[in-house]
Design an enzyme around this catalytic site. Structure first.
Site, PDB file in Angstrom:
ATOM      1  N   GLU A 109       0.916  -1.368   0.290  1.00  0.00           N
ATOM      2  CA  GLU A 109      -0.291   0.200   0.028  1.00  0.00           C
ATOM      3  C   GLU A 109       0.520   1.048  -0.197  1.00  0.00           C
ATOM      4  OE1 GLU A 109      -2.073  -1.618   3.711  1.00  0.00           O
ATOM      5  OE2 GLU A 109      -4.171  -1.098   2.105  1.00  0.00           O
ATOM      6  N   GLU A 129      -3.099 -10.339   4.077  1.00  0.00           N
ATOM      7  CA  GLU A 129      -4.714 -10.305   4.795  1.00  0.00           C
ATOM      8  C   GLU A 129      -5.712 -10.972   5.631  1.00  0.00           C
ATOM      9  OE1 GLU A 129      -3.496  -8.394   2.605  1.00  0.00           O
ATOM     10  OE2 GLU A 129      -3.315  -5.973   3.882  1.00  0.00           O
TER      11      GLU A 129
END
Ligand code: 1HE
Length: 260
Positions: A109, A129
């Site tokens: 990210e 995740e």
């Protein structure tokens, strides 16, 4: 600085993620320090490079810290990442990232908030995740999804698999793949190129392009005309255009001639 090693090379600000013993995992204090370093770079540099110190670029969110949060604290934490990464993506400077080893979760990210990503051949990319029982919270569902496409991001998140640098390039996650150990050097060279552009042009590239992608075609073209005119009528543009017409400015180079 606790989590970063910063350096200035001419017009380029270098920010090194420097928590190698935890694979540059990003805690709240880490992301705050990153914000301060970006703000500091904006005061003097013309372009910046973010890179990882140690065996990996970044292992993402500091999972040790995350388990202690309440749901509302988690929201604030995610919004803090958004603010900092937005300052990178839509701030004053073009940012280049030099990637090696793990570029995972929040590390991906962070890389996605930079404008040009240079990966060396050791880099691997993943969004684990789902394996951790969480979701992206550092802007991944917007930035990473737009780079690679929703279908690929869905696959990465559902399967937890990693992709190598060549695949990341084919997926538009990175713009350059270079030999092992040379990503930083290449990212700095590219940043030096960007630093020779008119500041207002760079600002328009990094701030207008992503916004125009959010507009309808008609609105985008309308806004483009104003930005084009605003930049072209600046004193710097006049000086640069005249220099070219007087044969005092460099011509466009052929592919490969400029080292890029
Ligand atoms: C960490 C973290 C971390 C390492 N938070 N401590 N990110 C992940 O799920 C990735 C988790 N990390 C890994 O899969 C591996 O560590 C790596 C592939 C990145 C690197 O492997 P390796 O063998 O080089 O290192 P290591 O031995 O696994 O880790 C060294 C130490 O760093 C170890 O601590 P130690 O005290 O036992 O030495 C690890 O626990 C620690 N470490 N990664 C905390 N991430 C805003 S939302 C974003 C959501 C996410 O980012 S989710 C993805 C989280």
């Amino acid at each position: 600085m606790t989590y970063l090693a910063t350096e200035t090379r001419g017009d380029i600000a270098l920010i090194g993620l420097n928590r190698p013993e935890k694979r540059n995992a990003i805690s709240d204090a880490f992301v705050e320090e990153l914000e301060a370093a970006v703000a500091e770079a904006e005061t003097h540099a013309k372009a910046g490079v973010i890179h990882g110190i140690g065996p990996h670029f970044c292992a993402g969110l500091d999972l040790a810290e995350h388990v202690k949060k309440t749901p509302f604290e988690g929201v604030h934490g995610s919004r803090q990442w958004h603010r900092v990464f937005d300052r990178i993506q839509r701030g004053r400077l073009p940012w280049f990232s030099a990637l090696h080893g793990a570029v995972v979760g929040g590390g991906l990210e962070l890389a996605a908030s930079t404008h040009v990503r240079v990966a060396d051949s050791t880099a691997f990319f993943a969004l684990p995740e789902g394996q951790r029982g969480i979701f992206v919270g550092g802007g991944g569902s917007v930035r990473a999804a737009r780079l690679m496409g929703v279908a690929r991001m869905t696959d990465l998140m559902l399967t937890g698999r990693s992709v190598d640098a060549a695949t990341a390039e084919a997926w538009n996650l990175v713009q350059y793949v270079v030999p092992e150990g040379t990503a930083l050097e290449r990212a700095v060279a590219l940043a030096e190129k960007a630093a020779t552009n008119a500041e207002i042009s760079n600002y328009a590239v990094i701030n207008a392009l992503p916004r125009i992608q959010d507009m309808s075609s008609d609105d985008g073209l309308f806004v483009e005309s104003f930005i084009a005119s605003f930049t072209a009528t600046s004193p710097e543009a006049e000086a640069r255009l005249n220099a070219f017409l007087a044969k005092k400015a460099a011509k466009v180079s052929k592919p490969g001639d400029d080292g890029a």
